[in-house]
Write a protein that holds these residues in place. Structure first.
Motif, short mmCIF file in Angstrom:
data_model
loop_
_atom_site.label_atom_id
_atom_site.label_comp_id
_atom_site.label_asym_id
_atom_site.label_seq_id
_atom_site.Cartn_x
_atom_site.Cartn_y
_atom_site.Cartn_z
N ASP A 1 0.96 12.00 4.76
CA ASP A 1 -0.22 11.21 4.13
C ASP A 1 -0.22 9.51 4.24
OD1 ASP A 1 -1.25 13.85 3.81
OD2 ASP A 1 -0.58 14.02 1.92
N ILE A 2 0.71 9.13 3.56
CA ILE A 2 1.21 7.87 3.77
C ILE A 2 1.09 7.05 4.93
CG2 ILE A 2 2.83 5.88 3.15
CD1 ILE A 2 3.75 7.43 0.98
N ALA A 3 1.68 7.65 6.06
CA ALA A 3 1.67 7.08 7.40
C ALA A 3 0.17 7.34 7.95
CB ALA A 3 2.44 7.87 8.30
N MET B 1 0.85 -1.04 0.01
CA MET B 1 0.09 -0.04 -0.10
C MET B 1 0.85 1.36 -0.01
SD MET B 1 -2.81 0.93 0.15
CE MET B 1 -4.24 1.94 0.58
N ALA B 2 1.87 1.15 0.65
CA ALA B 2 2.65 2.35 0.96
C ALA B 2 3.35 2.63 -0.57
CB ALA B 2 3.76 2.30 2.17
N LEU B 3 3.85 1.75 -1.18
CA LEU B 3 4.54 1.81 -2.47
C LEU B 3 3.67 2.28 -3.60
CD1 LEU B 3 6.39 -1.53 -2.71
CD2 LEU B 3 7.29 0.64 -2.49
N HIS B 4 2.19 1.96 -3.25
CA HIS B 4 1.29 2.38 -4.32
C HIS B 4 1.04 3.93 -3.95
CE1 HIS B 4 -2.45 2.53 -6.84
NE2 HIS B 4 -3.06 3.22 -5.60
N LEU B 5 0.91 4.53 -2.59
CA LEU B 5 0.88 5.85 -2.49
C LEU B 5 2.05 6.54 -2.82
CD1 LEU B 5 -0.96 5.28 0.93
CD2 LEU B 5 -2.13 6.10 -1.26
N ARG B 6 2.88 6.03 -2.62
CA ARG B 6 4.43 6.89 -3.12
C ARG B 6 4.33 6.92 -4.35
NH1 ARG B 6 10.43 4.65 -2.27
NH2 ARG B 6 9.74 2.91 -3.46
N GLU B 7 3.94 5.91 -5.33
CA GLU B 7 3.85 6.25 -6.74
C GLU B 7 3.00 7.45 -7.05
OE1 GLU B 7 2.79 2.42 -8.41
OE2 GLU B 7 4.76 1.55 -7.89
N VAL C 1 -2.08 1.24 8.87
CA VAL C 1 -2.59 0.83 10.18
C VAL C 1 -1.95 -0.30 10.64
CG1 VAL C 1 -4.46 0.13 11.74
CG2 VAL C 1 -4.87 1.92 10.01
N ILE C 2 -1.10 -0.14 11.60
CA ILE C 2 -0.15 -1.35 12.26
C ILE C 2 -1.28 -2.54 12.71
CG2 ILE C 2 1.22 -1.88 13.87
CD1 ILE C 2 2.22 0.88 14.17
N LYS D 1 -0.77 -2.40 17.79
CA LYS D 1 -1.93 -2.62 16.82
C LYS D 1 -3.09 -1.69 16.75
CE LYS D 1 -4.94 -6.52 16.04
NZ LYS D 1 -5.54 -7.81 16.54
N GLY D 2 -3.48 -1.29 15.59
CA GLY D 2 -4.48 -0.27 15.42
C GLY D 2 -4.16 1.15 15.27
N ARG D 3 -2.93 1.45 15.55
CA ARG D 3 -2.22 2.83 15.44
C ARG D 3 -1.63 2.85 14.11
NH1 ARG D 3 1.25 3.94 20.61
NH2 ARG D 3 1.23 5.97 19.67
N HIS D 4 -1.30 4.25 13.85
CA HIS D 4 -0.64 4.59 12.67
C HIS D 4 0.93 4.68 12.72
CE1 HIS D 4 -4.47 5.44 10.73
NE2 HIS D 4 -4.64 6.24 11.79
N PRO D 5 1.54 4.22 11.66
CA PRO D 5 3.34 4.24 11.79
C PRO D 5 3.45 5.89 11.77
CG PRO D 5 2.43 3.41 9.64
CD PRO D 5 1.29 3.49 10.47
N SER D 6 4.78 6.12 12.35
CA SER D 6 5.21 7.50 12.18
C SER D 6 5.72 7.80 10.74
CB SER D 6 6.23 7.81 13.06
OG SER D 6 7.38 7.06 12.77
N PRO D 7 5.75 8.82 10.15
CA PRO D 7 6.38 9.05 8.83
C PRO D 7 7.67 8.69 9.03
CG PRO D 7 5.20 11.07 9.64
CD PRO D 7 5.22 9.98 10.83
N ALA D 8 8.55 8.62 10.09
CA ALA D 8 9.88 8.14 9.79
C ALA D 8 9.90 6.52 9.56
CB ALA D 8 10.54 8.41 11.08
N THR D 9 9.02 6.07 10.35
CA THR D 9 9.04 4.54 10.23
C THR D 9 8.70 3.86 8.66
OG1 THR D 9 8.19 4.26 12.28
CG2 THR D 9 7.70 2.26 10.72
N VAL D 10 7.68 4.85 8.07
CA VAL D 10 7.33 4.89 6.53
C VAL D 10 8.49 4.96 5.78
CG1 VAL D 10 5.93 5.44 4.79
CG2 VAL D 10 4.91 5.16 7.16
#
Length: 55
Positions: free
Chosen positions: A14-16, A1-7, A20-21, A27-36
């Motif tokens: 926005d990707i982060a 999903m992240a690859l698709h959004l980056r394209e 959802v983890i 679990k259930g939280r969003h990753p940080s932009p740094a993690t993405v």
């Protein structure tokens, strides 16, 4: 999903926010932009390594 959004030129924030983890303590939280950023960087390196080894 992240690859698709980056394209589609989404920002890291926005990707982060779109991800959802699904497992573990966060679990259930969003990753940080740094993690993405780290995940995408690791994927790019793995892809480059795989492409270099097939040549």
């Amino acid at each position: 999903m992240a690859l698709h959004l980056r394209e589609q030129n989404f920002s890291l924030r926005d990707i982060a926010a779109s991800l959802v983890i699904t497992k573990g303590k966060k679990k259930g939280r969003h990753p940080s932009p740094a993690t993405v950023l780290r995940m995408l960087h690791d994927h790019d390196e793995a892809t480059a390594t795989a492409a270099a080894s097939t040549s």
